[in-house]
Structures are given as structure tokens and as C-alpha cells.
Design a protein around this motif. Structure first.
Motif, PDB file in Angstrom:
ATOM      1  N   ALA A  54       0.835  -1.273   0.097  1.00 28.71           N
ATOM      2  CA  ALA A  54       0.217  -0.545   0.179  1.00 28.71           C
ATOM      3  C   ALA A  54       0.966   1.146  -0.199  1.00 28.71           C
ATOM      4  O   ALA A  54       0.321   1.918  -0.322  1.00 28.71           O
ATOM      5  CB  ALA A  54      -0.984   0.268   1.206  1.00 28.71           C
ATOM      6  N   GLN A  55       2.061   1.283   0.924  1.00 31.77           N
ATOM      7  CA  GLN A  55       3.259   2.366   1.046  1.00 31.77           C
ATOM      8  C   GLN A  55       3.622   2.538  -0.893  1.00 31.77           C
ATOM      9  O   GLN A  55       3.783   3.049  -0.994  1.00 31.77           O
ATOM     10  CB  GLN A  55       3.913   2.068   1.562  1.00 31.77           C
ATOM     11  N   SER A  58       0.400   3.591  -3.381  1.00 33.21           N
ATOM     12  CA  SER A  58      -0.054   4.715  -2.836  1.00 33.21           C
ATOM     13  C   SER A  58       0.960   6.596  -3.846  1.00 33.21           C
ATOM     14  O   SER A  58       1.938   6.983  -2.659  1.00 33.21           O
ATOM     15  CB  SER A  58      -0.490   5.648  -1.185  1.00 33.21           C
ATOM     16  N   ARG A  66      -2.958  13.216   1.514  1.00 28.07           N
ATOM     17  CA  ARG A  66      -3.290  11.582   2.136  1.00 28.07           C
ATOM     18  C   ARG A  66      -2.617  11.149   3.907  1.00 28.07           C
ATOM     19  O   ARG A  66      -3.811  10.690   4.902  1.00 28.07           O
ATOM     20  CB  ARG A  66      -2.356  10.564   1.313  1.00 28.07           C
ATOM     21  N   ASP A  67      -1.340  11.376   3.703  1.00 27.90           N
ATOM     22  CA  ASP A  67      -1.539  11.380   5.236  1.00 27.90           C
ATOM     23  C   ASP A  67      -2.099  12.612   6.521  1.00 27.90           C
ATOM     24  O   ASP A  67      -2.165  11.562   7.621  1.00 27.90           O
ATOM     25  CB  ASP A  67       0.080  12.189   5.928  1.00 27.90           C
ATOM     26  N   VAL A  70      -5.561  10.447   6.753  1.00 27.16           N
ATOM     27  CA  VAL A  70      -5.338   9.262   7.789  1.00 27.16           C
ATOM     28  C   VAL A  70      -4.795   9.639   9.286  1.00 27.16           C
ATOM     29  O   VAL A  70      -5.348   9.100  10.050  1.00 27.16           O
ATOM     30  CB  VAL A  70      -4.087   8.351   7.046  1.00 27.16           C
ATOM     31  N   GLU A 152      -7.303   6.194  -4.117  1.00 24.21           N
ATOM     32  CA  GLU A 152      -6.120   5.975  -3.194  1.00 24.21           C
ATOM     33  C   GLU A 152      -6.589   6.187  -1.861  1.00 24.21           C
ATOM     34  O   GLU A 152      -6.162   5.534  -0.751  1.00 24.21           O
ATOM     35  CB  GLU A 152      -4.825   6.461  -3.707  1.00 24.21           C
ATOM     36  N   GLN A 156      -6.839   4.042   1.847  1.00 20.36           N
ATOM     37  CA  GLN A 156      -5.349   4.258   3.057  1.00 20.36           C
ATOM     38  C   GLN A 156      -6.659   5.160   4.290  1.00 20.36           C
ATOM     39  O   GLN A 156      -6.478   5.192   4.961  1.00 20.36           O
ATOM     40  CB  GLN A 156      -5.137   5.764   2.443  1.00 20.36           C
ATOM     41  N   GLU A 160      -6.736   2.490   8.045  1.00 16.82           N
ATOM     42  CA  GLU A 160      -5.869   3.413   8.887  1.00 16.82           C
ATOM     43  C   GLU A 160      -7.520   3.300   9.720  1.00 16.82           C
ATOM     44  O   GLU A 160      -7.079   2.946  10.992  1.00 16.82           O
ATOM     45  CB  GLU A 160      -5.868   5.216   8.917  1.00 16.82           C
TER      46      GLU A 160
END
Length: 194
Positions: A54-55, A58, A66-67, A70, A152, A156, A160
Motif C-alpha cells: 500500500a505504501q 500510494s 493523504r497523510d 489518515v 487511493e 488509505q 487507517e
């Protein structure tokens, strides 16, 4: 203390010991979720492959978008481990972690872009039970990030949710990654047996 005692390296098989060494070098400590999941070797391997895949996959969304989505999931669920680890990962990616203090005011804070606000709203809608995602919301995200970007982001956020809920259920709490002072999980377990 976790609800399931972390698996110490001397109790682990060769694959898990290798993963512990890899994680220790990469993150400066072995993530406690690894040490609990290691009790089930096949799920441990499955999780490791899925996380690494996944890492690597993405790459469509900007990391900040994205971060922050999450992070919002971990924050909303209340997984202190995920908040801690996620903060470290954002810092290592060179992202502004000071703005995390304003996460509750993301709609009005100048520290968040419109794209980030849309991603946080989506994370909230996906994390709420039952989910409250709307057609309009997905259409807006598609205009911003394209179809692959929406997929994506959705993946993600869902991942999470899984991590945060699992860690919370197993009593896995912050480990000090965001402050660069990571405790060794099996040392805590041996201290409590003394």
C-alpha cells in the motif's frame, strides 16, 4: 500495557526476528503493533506485505493530503499509537506537523488547503458509523484528485480505520515515535513480570 503481551525476539521465529530488525533500523524501534500481531505468524506476514504494498502503490495523492486524512482517522478514533507513529512519519516526510494542533479547526485554519479540508471531511464521513459519504463529496474529490486519487484516498482511510480500531482494541498506545524516544515493547512486559 497491551492486552496481548508483545512477542519478544527470543520467542519469535526467524521471519519475525528479521522483521523486527528491519523495523528497528527503519523506525528507530520496533512498532508495538508488530510485536502483538507477531503471535499470529501468517497474519503478521500478510499485514507486512499489505502495508509495504500500500505504501509503494500510494503515489497519486500529494503526501500532505493523504497523510492528513489518515491522521484525522487515528485522531477521531482515538488511537494514540497511530497518532504518535503518523506524526513521526509526517515529520520524516518533511511535512508541517505543528499544524496538527489545529486539526479541530481545519475548516477555518489557514494551515490547511481546500484539498486537505476535502480529504478530512471525507475521512470523517468514512469513519462515522454508519458512513455518511455523499455522491457530491466523491464527485468533488474526483475533480480534485481524479478517479485513482479517490480510490487511493478511500483505501488509505479504510486502512487507517482498520489499524486504529485494531490497535485500540488490543490496548496498544503511543510509543514515543513522534518524540524520537521509542520504548522497547518486550522490555515493558519483562518489567511487569519482575
Amino acid at each position: 500495557m497491551t492486552r496481548i503481551t508483545p512477542l519478544a525476539p527470543e520467542q519469535a521465529g526467524p521471519l519475525v526476528r528479521l522483521a523486527y530488525r528491519f523495523a528497528g533500523r527503519r523506525f528507530g524501534g520496533v512498532p508495538e503493533p508488530f510485536t502483538v500481531l507477531a503471535h499470529h505468524r501468517k497474519l503478521f506476514a500478510t499485514s507486512a506485505v499489505a502495508e509495504l504494498s500500500a505504501q509503494k502503490a500510494s503515489t497519486v495523492l500529494p503526501a500532505a493530503v493523504r497523510d492528513i486524512a489518515v491522521y484525522r482517522v487515528a485522531y477521531t478514533i482515538g488511537c494514540s499509537w497511530c497518532v504518535d507513529f503518523g506524526s513521526m512519519m509526517m515529520r520524516l516526510e518533511g511535512l508541517d506537523i505543528d499544524r496538527l494542533r489545529d486539526i479541530d479547526e481545519y475548516r477555518t485554519s489557514p494551515r490547511y488547503s481546500d484539498d486537505e479540508r476535502a480529504a478530512i471531511d471525507y475521512a470523517d464521513a468514512m469513519t462515522t458509523t454508519p458512513t455518511t459519504v455523499t455522491d457530491e463529496q466523491v464527485a468533488d474529490l474526483e475533480r480534485r484528485f481524479g478517479k485513482a486519487g479517490v480510490v487511493e484516498l478511500t483505501y488509505q482511510i479504510a486502512l487507517e480505520n482498520q489499524r486504529s480500531r485494531m490497535n485500540s482494541a488490543l490496548g496498544i498506545v503511543d510509543q514515543g515515535f513522534s518524540t524520537d524516544s521509542c520504548r522497547v515493547p518486550w522490555a515493558d512486559a519483562s518489567d511487569s513480570r519482575s
